[in-house]
Each structure stands twice: as C-alpha cells, then as structure tokens.
Design a protein around this motif. Structure first.
Motif, PDB file in Angstrom:
ATOM      1  N   PHE A 137       0.783  -1.169  -0.175  1.00 59.98           N
ATOM      2  CA  PHE A 137       0.027  -0.012   0.168  1.00 59.98           C
ATOM      3  C   PHE A 137       1.019   1.220   0.078  1.00 59.98           C
ATOM      4  O   PHE A 137       0.524   2.259  -0.646  1.00 59.98           O
ATOM      5  CB  PHE A 137      -0.953   0.026   1.214  1.00 59.98           C
ATOM      6  N   VAL A 138       2.053   1.136   0.674  1.00 60.25           N
ATOM      7  CA  VAL A 138       2.789   2.252   0.727  1.00 60.25           C
ATOM      8  C   VAL A 138       3.213   2.818  -0.847  1.00 60.25           C
ATOM      9  O   VAL A 138       3.321   3.705  -1.356  1.00 60.25           O
ATOM     10  CB  VAL A 138       4.221   2.184   1.540  1.00 60.25           C
ATOM     11  N   THR A 139       3.785   1.509  -1.407  1.00 55.82           N
ATOM     12  CA  THR A 139       4.226   1.679  -2.813  1.00 55.82           C
ATOM     13  C   THR A 139       3.064   2.222  -3.579  1.00 55.82           C
ATOM     14  O   THR A 139       3.182   3.287  -4.568  1.00 55.82           O
ATOM     15  CB  THR A 139       4.591   0.247  -3.391  1.00 55.82           C
ATOM     16  N   GLY A 140       2.127   1.590  -3.723  1.00 54.67           N
ATOM     17  CA  GLY A 140       0.733   2.198  -4.524  1.00 54.67           C
ATOM     18  C   GLY A 140       0.424   3.555  -4.114  1.00 54.67           C
ATOM     19  O   GLY A 140       0.193   4.397  -5.279  1.00 54.67           O
ATOM     20  N   LEU A 141       0.313   3.960  -2.966  1.00 54.82           N
ATOM     21  CA  LEU A 141       0.016   5.234  -2.535  1.00 54.82           C
ATOM     22  C   LEU A 141       1.158   6.485  -3.012  1.00 54.82           C
ATOM     23  O   LEU A 141       0.769   7.240  -3.742  1.00 54.82           O
ATOM     24  CB  LEU A 141      -0.079   5.483  -1.187  1.00 54.82           C
ATOM     25  N   ARG A 142       2.241   5.807  -2.898  1.00 56.55           N
ATOM     26  CA  ARG A 142       3.489   6.782  -3.228  1.00 56.55           C
ATOM     27  C   ARG A 142       3.453   7.031  -4.685  1.00 56.55           C
ATOM     28  O   ARG A 142       3.780   8.038  -5.408  1.00 56.55           O
ATOM     29  CB  ARG A 142       4.913   6.541  -2.772  1.00 56.55           C
ATOM     30  N   LYS A 143       3.311   5.879  -5.600  1.00 53.40           N
ATOM     31  CA  LYS A 143       3.123   5.802  -7.066  1.00 53.40           C
ATOM     32  C   LYS A 143       2.024   6.887  -7.433  1.00 53.40           C
ATOM     33  O   LYS A 143       2.233   7.705  -8.323  1.00 53.40           O
ATOM     34  CB  LYS A 143       3.029   4.678  -7.412  1.00 53.40           C
ATOM     35  N   LEU A 144       0.986   6.809  -6.807  1.00 48.50           N
ATOM     36  CA  LEU A 144      -0.299   7.508  -7.334  1.00 48.50           C
ATOM     37  C   LEU A 144       0.052   9.232  -6.996  1.00 48.50           C
ATOM     38  O   LEU A 144      -0.053  10.092  -7.871  1.00 48.50           O
ATOM     39  CB  LEU A 144      -1.429   6.986  -6.211  1.00 48.50           C
ATOM     40  N   LEU A 145       0.805   9.235  -5.845  1.00 45.95           N
ATOM     41  CA  LEU A 145       1.205  10.836  -5.633  1.00 45.95           C
ATOM     42  C   LEU A 145       2.148  11.139  -6.551  1.00 45.95           C
ATOM     43  O   LEU A 145       2.262  12.387  -6.742  1.00 45.95           O
ATOM     44  CB  LEU A 145       1.607  10.766  -4.185  1.00 45.95           C
TER      45      LEU A 145
END
Length: 100
Positions: free
Chosen positions: A23-31
């Motif tokens: 989830f950290v990876t997914g959120l940071r990618k989105l940002l």
C-alpha cells in the motif's frame, strides 16, 4: 497486451494478503503521478487505493492495512475529508497536498 481480468485475481478466488509495503508503494506511486501532472493535491479514497493495489472487495481483504498506510503517509497540510465509522473503511478519503 494482457487483459486486466486475466492478470488480477477475481473476488471469488482465494484471498491474497497485501502487505503494508504494497500500500505504501501504491500510494506513493499515485502521488508521484499526480505531482508530475502538475496537480497541487490529490484526493485518495481507500476503496480506490485498495482496488489499485489488489483485489477489493474480496474475502480476506486488507482494508485496515490500507487505511493505516493512508493515515501514516499524511504530512502537515494534508486533510481527512471523510472518516468512516471506526476510522477505517473503504469510504476513508484523504486529500494529500503536492508536491510532497
């Protein structure tokens, strides 16, 4: 080109436990994508993030972990737009200010 349906497990398949790191990876990618597009903020809903990272809704989902990551990734200036009952759930909506 692969069909998304062929790549993603279906909701009736055995649950896949997603990690906090997923989830950290997914959120940071989105940002990062939103920042590169010149956005000054991005609104992220837990249900959408969970779906982007892995199957949701599904038996054995990781929504509590998804919400924990969303809260932990908040910085000064970010704001919670919608808090579900109990604080964690698919309706959680956070506005993250950009750039980070």
């Amino acid at each position: 080109m692969k069909n998304d349906a062929a790549v993603r497990p279906q909701a009736n398949q055995a649950p896949v436990r997603l990690s906090k790191g997923d989830f950290v990876t997914g959120l940071r990618k989105l940002l990062q994508v939103a920042a590169r597009a010149g956005e000054t903020s991005v609104d992220v809903r837990a249900a959408t993030l969970h779906t982007d990272v892995g199957v949701y809704p599904a038996r054995g989902h990781s929504m509590p972990t998804c919400c924990t990551v969303m809260y932990e990734e908040m910085l000064p200036g970010d704001e919670i737009l919608l808090t579900p009952p109990g604080g964690k759930g698919p309706a959680l909506l956070v506005r993250y200010k950009l750039p980070r």
